[in-house]
Design a protein around this motif. Structure first.
Motif, PDB file in Angstrom:
ATOM      1  N   TYR A 152      60.677  32.971 -76.011  1.00  0.00           N
ATOM      2  CA  TYR A 152      61.336  32.849 -77.323  1.00  0.00           C
ATOM      3  C   TYR A 152      61.247  31.450 -77.924  1.00  0.00           C
ATOM      4  O   TYR A 152      61.991  31.115 -78.851  1.00  0.00           O
ATOM      5  N   ILE A 153      60.351  30.636 -77.416  1.00  0.00           N
ATOM      6  CA  ILE A 153      60.175  29.305 -77.988  1.00  0.00           C
ATOM      7  C   ILE A 153      59.169  29.384 -79.141  1.00  0.00           C
ATOM      8  O   ILE A 153      58.050  29.868 -78.952  1.00  0.00           O
ATOM      9  N   ALA A 154      59.570  28.940 -80.328  1.00  0.00           N
ATOM     10  CA  ALA A 154      58.636  28.872 -81.455  1.00  0.00           C
ATOM     11  C   ALA A 154      57.619  27.765 -81.197  1.00  0.00           C
ATOM     12  O   ALA A 154      57.943  26.728 -80.613  1.00  0.00           O
ATOM     13  N   ARG A 155      56.390  27.983 -81.619  1.00  0.00           N
ATOM     14  CA  ARG A 155      55.322  27.028 -81.283  1.00  0.00           C
ATOM     15  C   ARG A 155      55.603  25.630 -81.821  1.00  0.00           C
ATOM     16  O   ARG A 155      55.233  24.637 -81.189  1.00  0.00           O
ATOM     17  N   ALA A 156      56.270  25.543 -82.945  1.00  0.00           N
ATOM     18  CA  ALA A 156      56.569  24.223 -83.501  1.00  0.00           C
ATOM     19  C   ALA A 156      57.567  23.457 -82.640  1.00  0.00           C
ATOM     20  O   ALA A 156      57.688  22.232 -82.766  1.00  0.00           O
TER      21      ALA A 156
ATOM     22  N   PHE B 110      57.528  23.345 -79.266  1.00  0.00           N
ATOM     23  CA  PHE B 110      57.015  22.983 -77.944  1.00  0.00           C
ATOM     24  C   PHE B 110      57.041  21.474 -77.720  1.00  0.00           C
ATOM     25  O   PHE B 110      57.279  21.008 -76.608  1.00  0.00           O
ATOM     26  N   ALA B 111      56.808  20.719 -78.769  1.00  0.00           N
ATOM     27  CA  ALA B 111      56.764  19.263 -78.620  1.00  0.00           C
ATOM     28  C   ALA B 111      58.108  18.688 -78.196  1.00  0.00           C
ATOM     29  O   ALA B 111      58.168  17.602 -77.608  1.00  0.00           O
ATOM     30  N   SER B 112      59.199  19.396 -78.466  1.00  0.00           N
ATOM     31  CA  SER B 112      60.536  18.889 -78.141  1.00  0.00           C
ATOM     32  C   SER B 112      61.100  19.467 -76.843  1.00  0.00           C
ATOM     33  O   SER B 112      62.245  19.174 -76.488  1.00  0.00           O
ATOM     34  N   LEU B 113      60.310  20.276 -76.132  1.00  0.00           N
ATOM     35  CA  LEU B 113      60.793  20.828 -74.872  1.00  0.00           C
ATOM     36  C   LEU B 113      60.961  19.730 -73.835  1.00  0.00           C
ATOM     37  O   LEU B 113      60.194  18.763 -73.805  1.00  0.00           O
ATOM     38  N   PRO B 114      61.961  19.848 -72.952  1.00  0.00           N
ATOM     39  CA  PRO B 114      62.064  18.892 -71.838  1.00  0.00           C
ATOM     40  C   PRO B 114      60.775  18.889 -71.022  1.00  0.00           C
ATOM     41  O   PRO B 114      60.135  19.938 -70.852  1.00  0.00           O
ATOM     42  N   ARG B 115      60.405  17.733 -70.507  1.00  0.00           N
ATOM     43  CA  ARG B 115      59.134  17.632 -69.793  1.00  0.00           C
ATOM     44  C   ARG B 115      59.074  18.525 -68.567  1.00  0.00           C
ATOM     45  O   ARG B 115      58.014  19.072 -68.230  1.00  0.00           O
ATOM     46  N   GLU B 116      60.223  18.703 -67.892  1.00  0.00           N
ATOM     47  CA  GLU B 116      60.195  19.545 -66.703  1.00  0.00           C
ATOM     48  C   GLU B 116      59.899  20.997 -67.045  1.00  0.00           C
ATOM     49  O   GLU B 116      59.375  21.757 -66.225  1.00  0.00           O
ATOM     50  N   VAL B 117      60.229  21.406 -68.277  1.00  0.00           N
ATOM     51  CA  VAL B 117      59.910  22.764 -68.732  1.00  0.00           C
ATOM     52  C   VAL B 117      58.464  22.830 -69.200  1.00  0.00           C
ATOM     53  O   VAL B 117      57.683  23.684 -68.774  1.00  0.00           O
ATOM     54  N   ALA B 118      58.100  21.932 -70.103  1.00  0.00           N
ATOM     55  CA  ALA B 118      56.762  21.966 -70.697  1.00  0.00           C
ATOM     56  C   ALA B 118      55.656  21.807 -69.663  1.00  0.00           C
ATOM     57  O   ALA B 118      54.589  22.421 -69.780  1.00  0.00           O
ATOM     58  N   ARG B 119      55.901  21.001 -68.622  1.00  0.00           N
ATOM     59  CA  ARG B 119      54.854  20.722 -67.637  1.00  0.00           C
ATOM     60  C   ARG B 119      54.789  21.732 -66.506  1.00  0.00           C
ATOM     61  O   ARG B 119      53.739  21.900 -65.886  1.00  0.00           O
ATOM     62  N   HIS B 120      55.895  22.421 -66.233  1.00  0.00           N
ATOM     63  CA  HIS B 120      55.943  23.201 -65.002  1.00  0.00           C
ATOM     64  C   HIS B 120      56.229  24.687 -65.181  1.00  0.00           C
ATOM     65  O   HIS B 120      55.981  25.462 -64.252  1.00  0.00           O
TER      66      HIS B 120
END
Length: 285
Positions: A193-197, A199-209
Motif C-alpha cells: 500500500y505504499i504509493a510510489r511517490a 518510496f523516497a521517504s521510507l525508513p532505510r530499514e524498510v526500503a533496503r530490506h
C-alpha cells in the motif's frame, strides 16, 4: 584491561544504538546480545557479571555494525515473532509488524464460534503470519494462502510445517483472487500500500530490506485493494467477513471502494497507536 561482562557489553551496545537514534536502545541491545550469544533474556538479567570472551565480543560487535547500518535484527536472524508465534523470513517476504496483528484481532472479534470449521483465504500471504495466527486460534479452521512470489509461498509453507499447521494450510502461487475458486468465510489481506511517490521517504530499514513487490501499491498505493476488492463478491460467502490492513490515510478511500463493489463496511479498526489500521467488510444486502 578490564574483563568484559554481559552487563558492560549490553551497556556499550545500548549507548551506540542510542547515539544512532534507535528507539528503546536498552531493549534492543539486550535482544541483540541474547541473539548473538544464543542466551535467554533470563541469562542476561540474572548474570550481568558473567565474563564474555573475545570471540563473543566480536560476534556482538559484528551484529551491532549491521544494525547501525539499518539492517533490522529480524532480518539478521531471519525470524520474527508475530501473535506469539515465531516466523521465518526470506528475501521475498515482508517482515511482519506488530500493527498487522490488528487484522487478526479484528477477525477474531467477529468470529462468534471458534469451534466452527471456518474456511479462510489469505491474499498476499507472505510469511503466512495472518493465516497461521488465525489457525492457532480457530482449531477447526482451514485456510489457503496466496502469494505471487514463489519464494514467499515456500517460506509460508515452511512456517506452517514448523508450527504444526501443515495439515490445515495450503499455499499457492497466484495473482490475488484469480488463483482460487469457491467461497470463503473469512478473507484477509495485507496488500502492498505504499504509493510510489512515497518510496523516497521510507525508513532505510524498510526500503533496503523488505521486498519492493510487497510494498509497492502502484501510483496511488491502492492497486492491491482494487484487485482484491473486485474478487470479493465471487469469493466471500453470504455471511463472510473481509479484513485488510490499511496504510496511513487510506481508510475512507478503501471503504468507498468496498461499498462501490457491493460490500458493506463493518468497521475501521485502530491499532495500538490509534491509527486506522484495518478495514472490515461483509457482503452487502
Amino acid at each position: 584491561m578490564a574483563t568484559e561482562t554481559l552487563g558492560r557489553l549490553i551497556a556499550t551496545a545500548a549507548d551506540e544504538l542510542s547515539a544512532s537514534g534507535l528507539a528503546d536502545p536498552r531493549r534492543q541491545a539486550r535482544r541483540m546480545v541474547a541473539a548473538a550469544l544464543e542466551l535467554s533474556q533470563a541469562d542476561l538479567f540474572g548474570h550481568p557479571d558473567r565474563v564474555v570472551d573475545n570471540d563473543q565480543v566480536g560476534r556482538v560487535q559484528r551484529m551491532l555494525r549491521r544494525i547501525l547500518c539499518n539492517e533490522p535484527l529480524s532480518r539478521i536472524l531471519q525470524q520474527r515473532e508475530f501473535w506469539g508465534l515465531l516466523f521465518h523470513l526470506s528475501a521475498e517476504t515482508l517482515d511482519p509488524r506488530p500493527e498487522t496483528e490488528t487484522v487478526v484481532e479484528a477477525v477474531l472479534a467477529r468470529v462468534c464460534d471458534r469451534s466452527r470449521s471456518w474456511r479462510i483465504l489469505d491474499l498476499g500471504t507472505g510469511t503466512g503470519c495472518i493465516l497461521l495466527a488465525l489457525l492457532s486460534e480457530l482449531p477447526a479452521a482451514r485456510g489457503i494462502g496466496v502469494d505471487i512470489a514463489a519464494g514467499a509461498v515456500r517460506t509460508a509453507a515452511h512456517n506452517a510445517a514448523r508450527l504444526g499447521f501443515a495439515d490445515r494450510a495450503l499455499f499457492l502461487v497466484g495473482d490475488w483472487g484469480s488463483a482460487v475458486a469457491g467461497r470463503f468465510d473469512v478473507i484477509v489481506a495485507n496488500p502492498p500500500y505504499i504509493a510510489r511517490a512515497d518510496f523516497a521517504s521510507l525508513p532505510r530499514e524498510v526500503a533496503r530490506h523488505d521486498p519492493r513487490r510487497a510494498l509497492d501499491g502502484g501510483e496511488d498505493g491502492l492497486d492491491g485493494y482494487r484487485a482484491i476488492i473486485a474478487a470479493l463478491p465471487r469469493l466471500l460467502t453470504s455471511d463472510g467477513i473481509f479484513a485488510a490492513e490499511l496504510g496511513f490515510g487510506q481508510a475512507a478511500t478503501v471503504a468507498g471502494m468496498l461499498e462501490a463493489n457491493g460490500l458493506k463496511l463493518v468497521e475501521i479498526a485502530a491499532d495500538l497507536a490509534g491509527h486506522a489500521r484495518c478495514v472490515l467488510a461483509s457482503r452487502g444486502g
